[in-house]
Design a protein around this motif. Structure first.
Motif, mmCIF file in Angstrom:
data_model
loop_
_atom_site.group_PDB
_atom_site.id
_atom_site.type_symbol
_atom_site.label_atom_id
_atom_site.label_comp_id
_atom_site.label_asym_id
_atom_site.label_seq_id
_atom_site.Cartn_x
_atom_site.Cartn_y
_atom_site.Cartn_z
ATOM 1 N N SER A 256 113.056 66.013 -9.231
ATOM 2 C CA SER A 256 111.764 65.493 -9.691
ATOM 3 C C SER A 256 111.640 63.999 -9.381
ATOM 4 O O SER A 256 110.560 63.516 -9.030
ATOM 5 N N GLN A 257 112.773 63.247 -9.474
ATOM 6 C CA GLN A 257 112.744 61.814 -9.133
ATOM 7 C C GLN A 257 112.450 61.622 -7.650
ATOM 8 O O GLN A 257 111.666 60.740 -7.268
ATOM 9 N N LEU A 258 113.073 62.458 -6.801
ATOM 10 C CA LEU A 258 112.848 62.369 -5.357
ATOM 11 C C LEU A 258 111.394 62.701 -5.012
ATOM 12 O O LEU A 258 110.775 62.032 -4.183
ATOM 13 N N GLU A 259 110.837 63.721 -5.665
ATOM 14 C CA GLU A 259 109.438 64.107 -5.410
ATOM 15 C C GLU A 259 108.474 62.995 -5.824
ATOM 16 O O GLU A 259 107.487 62.720 -5.135
ATOM 17 N N ALA A 260 108.774 62.336 -6.971
ATOM 18 C CA ALA A 260 107.925 61.226 -7.441
ATOM 19 C C ALA A 260 107.995 60.063 -6.452
ATOM 20 O O ALA A 260 106.961 59.456 -6.105
ATOM 21 N N ALA A 261 109.219 59.740 -5.971
ATOM 22 C CA ALA A 261 109.390 58.650 -4.998
ATOM 23 C C ALA A 261 108.683 58.979 -3.688
ATOM 24 O O ALA A 261 108.069 58.110 -3.058
ATOM 25 N N TYR A 262 108.751 60.254 -3.280
ATOM 26 C CA TYR A 262 108.090 60.710 -2.047
ATOM 27 C C TYR A 262 106.569 60.534 -2.146
ATOM 28 O O TYR A 262 105.940 59.992 -1.227
ATOM 29 N N LYS A 263 106.017 60.975 -3.285
ATOM 30 C CA LYS A 263 104.553 60.851 -3.467
ATOM 31 C C LYS A 263 104.112 59.391 -3.442
ATOM 32 O O LYS A 263 103.100 59.032 -2.835
ATOM 33 N N LYS A 264 104.907 58.529 -4.122
ATOM 34 C CA LYS A 264 104.579 57.101 -4.176
ATOM 35 C C LYS A 264 104.636 56.490 -2.773
ATOM 36 O O LYS A 264 103.754 55.723 -2.380
ATOM 37 N N GLN A 265 105.681 56.840 -2.009
ATOM 38 C CA GLN A 265 105.824 56.295 -0.656
ATOM 39 C C GLN A 265 104.719 56.796 0.273
ATOM 40 O O GLN A 265 104.178 56.034 1.076
ATOM 41 N N GLN A 266 104.371 58.095 0.150
ATOM 42 C CA GLN A 266 103.301 58.654 0.986
ATOM 43 C C GLN A 266 101.969 57.949 0.733
ATOM 44 O O GLN A 266 101.186 57.699 1.660
ATOM 45 N N GLN A 267 101.731 57.596 -0.550
ATOM 46 C CA GLN A 267 100.519 56.864 -0.921
ATOM 47 C C GLN A 267 100.524 55.478 -0.257
ATOM 48 O O GLN A 267 99.522 55.034 0.315
ATOM 49 N N GLU A 268 101.698 54.803 -0.309
ATOM 50 C CA GLU A 268 101.825 53.466 0.295
ATOM 51 C C GLU A 268 101.641 53.543 1.804
ATOM 52 O O GLU A 268 100.944 52.718 2.404
ATOM 53 N N ILE A 269 102.259 54.558 2.453
ATOM 54 C CA ILE A 269 102.127 54.735 3.909
ATOM 55 C C ILE A 269 100.665 54.942 4.287
ATOM 56 O O ILE A 269 100.157 54.355 5.254
ATOM 57 N N SER A 270 99.979 55.771 3.502
ATOM 58 C CA SER A 270 98.561 56.055 3.767
ATOM 59 C C SER A 270 97.721 54.772 3.690
ATOM 60 O O SER A 270 96.871 54.520 4.549
ATOM 61 N N GLU A 271 98.007 53.959 2.667
ATOM 62 C CA GLU A 271 97.239 52.701 2.491
ATOM 63 C C GLU A 271 97.541 51.718 3.622
ATOM 64 O O GLU A 271 96.628 51.057 4.137
ATOM 65 N N LEU A 272 98.825 51.613 4.023
ATOM 66 C CA LEU A 272 99.198 50.700 5.110
ATOM 67 C C LEU A 272 98.556 51.136 6.429
ATOM 68 O O LEU A 272 98.019 50.313 7.178
ATOM 69 N N LYS A 273 98.617 52.439 6.725
ATOM 70 C CA LYS A 273 98.015 52.957 7.970
ATOM 71 C C LYS A 273 96.506 52.704 7.993
ATOM 72 O O LYS A 273 95.933 52.350 9.031
ATOM 73 N N ASP A 274 95.884 52.908 6.832
ATOM 74 C CA ASP A 274 94.433 52.698 6.727
ATOM 75 C C ASP A 274 94.087 51.228 6.996
ATOM 76 O O ASP A 274 93.154 50.917 7.736
ATOM 77 N N PHE A 275 94.895 50.315 6.402
ATOM 78 C CA PHE A 275 94.645 48.876 6.593
ATOM 79 C C PHE A 275 94.814 48.496 8.058
ATOM 80 O O PHE A 275 93.991 47.767 8.623
ATOM 81 N N VAL A 276 95.894 48.983 8.699
ATOM 82 C CA VAL A 276 96.154 48.666 10.113
ATOM 83 C C VAL A 276 95.009 49.172 10.987
ATOM 84 O O VAL A 276 94.507 48.452 11.855
#
Length: 517
Positions: A256-276
């Protein structure tokens, strides 16, 4: 002190990777449970550490002078050997010494004085070793272990190829215990053992001073004897302190900790890609966009392992049978000698019955006599009307060179390849398993192939001989659910009360009528 070191182990079959860069260390006195789903490579790991299989890469190192005892679920026993022969083979190194001593005696007559002195010294050393290791009491040791495992009732002079699965396991276990190794490697030792001898083995392992590695899908048994869990999954081996229940608790938390970290990172990746994407073309914000792109490039991306397919067992049901499934009149089962008193049994439509009792008392023989696969010694069996029978045998053919697809197609030639693949996938087998030969699969995967045949045939009566052997926990839970939902009749041989208790409405204790008690 480290007994076994495994470093950077990698291995696979064809293009199917089993381990990737696995390391493992076994310390003195550790009681390890090696767990994982069917096909994750538990038995392969045992074969590599015992030297029966060479790994593709990596190093396996044992401490000097460590004696290893391995209980292999697929060990071959040769025709012509008796139970006593197999048990005595535990002392083969002592018999070799005795043979050497006899050779020396033969040579002494022609020896000169110097040779005679050397022979006398060697003979004295051998005799001291034989006395120290109690060589002259081997027969009584063999008898003692034979009694403890109930093999004296079968007869120590019986040919090992005529034994039931449970009796065979007991013989191999008896040989292992007589060897008294420094470390035990046990591959599913409770398969085919009855409740009485599972309890005996449990007590033995609880009091065992040396280290052992145990592969088992019997959770209550695991919980009672291990203090460490090594979990094999996705080509990795991870260590957990405690029993199986503790492992499940920690594993669920980690997941569950890994899944939470994955979701958080995917959100950050999405925001960074969108900004770029929005800012890389604008002069004013280009540097900020490049900075975020660098952050993306350097990011250690979390990957979630693909979910293993969970099996789905749904039995196809035929038309309703007649009221009587079978009835026996003064039936005596057996081969050369009777295994039972006269049996007058009756099973009616809708009944779900468990056959229980010690190994070798005739449970499998009764199933085969009812089916007409072997003749009874006297009496008769009358089968009811409109029976569509499904039979699950205890043992598969371990040298089966057909692929899983061919195996199912042979049984159901009218199915398309897509339908065959779907049927096997529903039983929890992956594409690589499906295309493999049956003989290279693990015991649990082979059982799933046999279950695939059974669930895709229309039946109204199931005769199941130890169906839970080799199955992992997910498959056992699903099989229990499917049998509870099945509207037909069930006659089941099983040594796991926690499995059959929730399935059957009636238990027949075969020890009440067996002549082998």
């Amino acid at each position: 002190m480290s007994i076994l070191n495994v470093e950077k182990l990698s291995h696979g079959f064809g293009d199917r990777a089993i381990f990737n860069d696995v390391s493992f260390r076994l310390l003195k006195g550790e009681h390890i449970g090696l767990i994982g789903a069917n096909g994750e490579g538990k038995s392969t790991f045992m074969n590599i550490v015992t030297g029966r299989l060479q790994p593709d890469e990596g190093k396996v190192e044992w401490s000097k002078n460590v004696r290893v005892g391995y209980l292999d679920q697929h060990a071959v026993l040769e025709k012509g050997m008796t139970i006593a022969d197999v048990l005595k083979s535990a002392f083969s190194f002592l018999f070799d010494m005795e043979e050497r001593m006899n050779e020396i005696c033969d040579k002494m007559g022609d020896a000169n004085e110097q040779q005679l002195e050397q022979y006398m010294d060697e003979m004295a050393t051998i005799q001291d070793t034989l006395m120290l290791l109690d060589f002259y009491n081997i027969d009584s040791k063999v008898d003692e272990v034979g009694r403890a495992l109930g093999l004296d009732a079968v007869g120590l002079d019986k040919d090992v190829t005529e034994l039931s699965g449970g009796q065979r396991t007991k013989v191999l276990l008896g040989k292992l215990l007589l060897e008294k190794p420094d470390i035990l490697l046990l591959d599913e030792p409770t398969n085919y053992l009855d409740e009485q001898h599972i309890a005996w083995l449990k007590r033995y392992l609880q009091e065992y001073e040396n280290a052992f590695i145990l592969i088992s899908h019997d959770i209550p048994f695991l919980n009672s004897v291990v203090n460490l869990i090594y979990h094999m999954e996705n080509q990795e081996l991870n260590r957990y302190v405690g029993d199986y229940d503790k492992f499940q608790e920690v594993y669920a938390m980690k997941k569950s900790q890994l899944e939470a970290a994955y979701k958080k990172q995917q959100q950050e990746i999405s925001e960074l890609k969108d900004f770029v994407a929005r800012n890389k073309a604008r002069v004013a914000t280009r540097n900020m966009a490049m900075s975020r792109q660098k952050k993306l490039d350097k990011m250690d991306v979390i990957e979630l392992a693909a979910e293993k397919p969970k099996p789905e067992f749904n039995f196809k049901e035929a038309r309703t049978s007649g009221k009587i499934i079978f009835e026996t009149t003064d039936l005596v089962i057996g081969y050369e000698e009777p295994l039972s008193k006269e049996l007058n049994l009756r099973m009616e439509r809708g009944e779900k019955i468990a056959l229980v009792g010690a190994n070798g008392i005739g449970k499998t023989t009764l199933l085969k006599s009812i089916l007409g696969l072997i003749p009874s010694l006297s009496g008769k069996v009358v089968l009811g009307d409109y029976l569509y029978i499904g039979y699950f045998e205890q043992e598969g053919n371990y040298d089966n060179r057909t692929t899983c697809i061919e195996e199912i197609w042979e049984e159901f030639p009218s199915l398309t390849q897509y339908e065959v693949r779907s049927a096997l996938a529903k039983c929890g087998l992956t594409t690589k398993h499906i295309e493999s030969q049956v003989r290279v699969l693990s015991g649990g995967e082979q059982a799933k192939v046999r279950l695939c045949k059974l669930i895709n045939r229309e039946t109204n009566i199931l005769l199941l001989d130890e169906p839970t052997n080799h199955l992992d926990q997910d498959a056992k839970d699903e099989l229990k659910r499917a049998l509870q939902a099945y509207k037909g009749s069930v006659l089941l041989i099983c040594h796991e009360p926690e499995f059959y208790r929730d399935v059957v409405s009636k238990v027949w204790d075969c020890s009440e009528w067996s002549t082998r008690i």
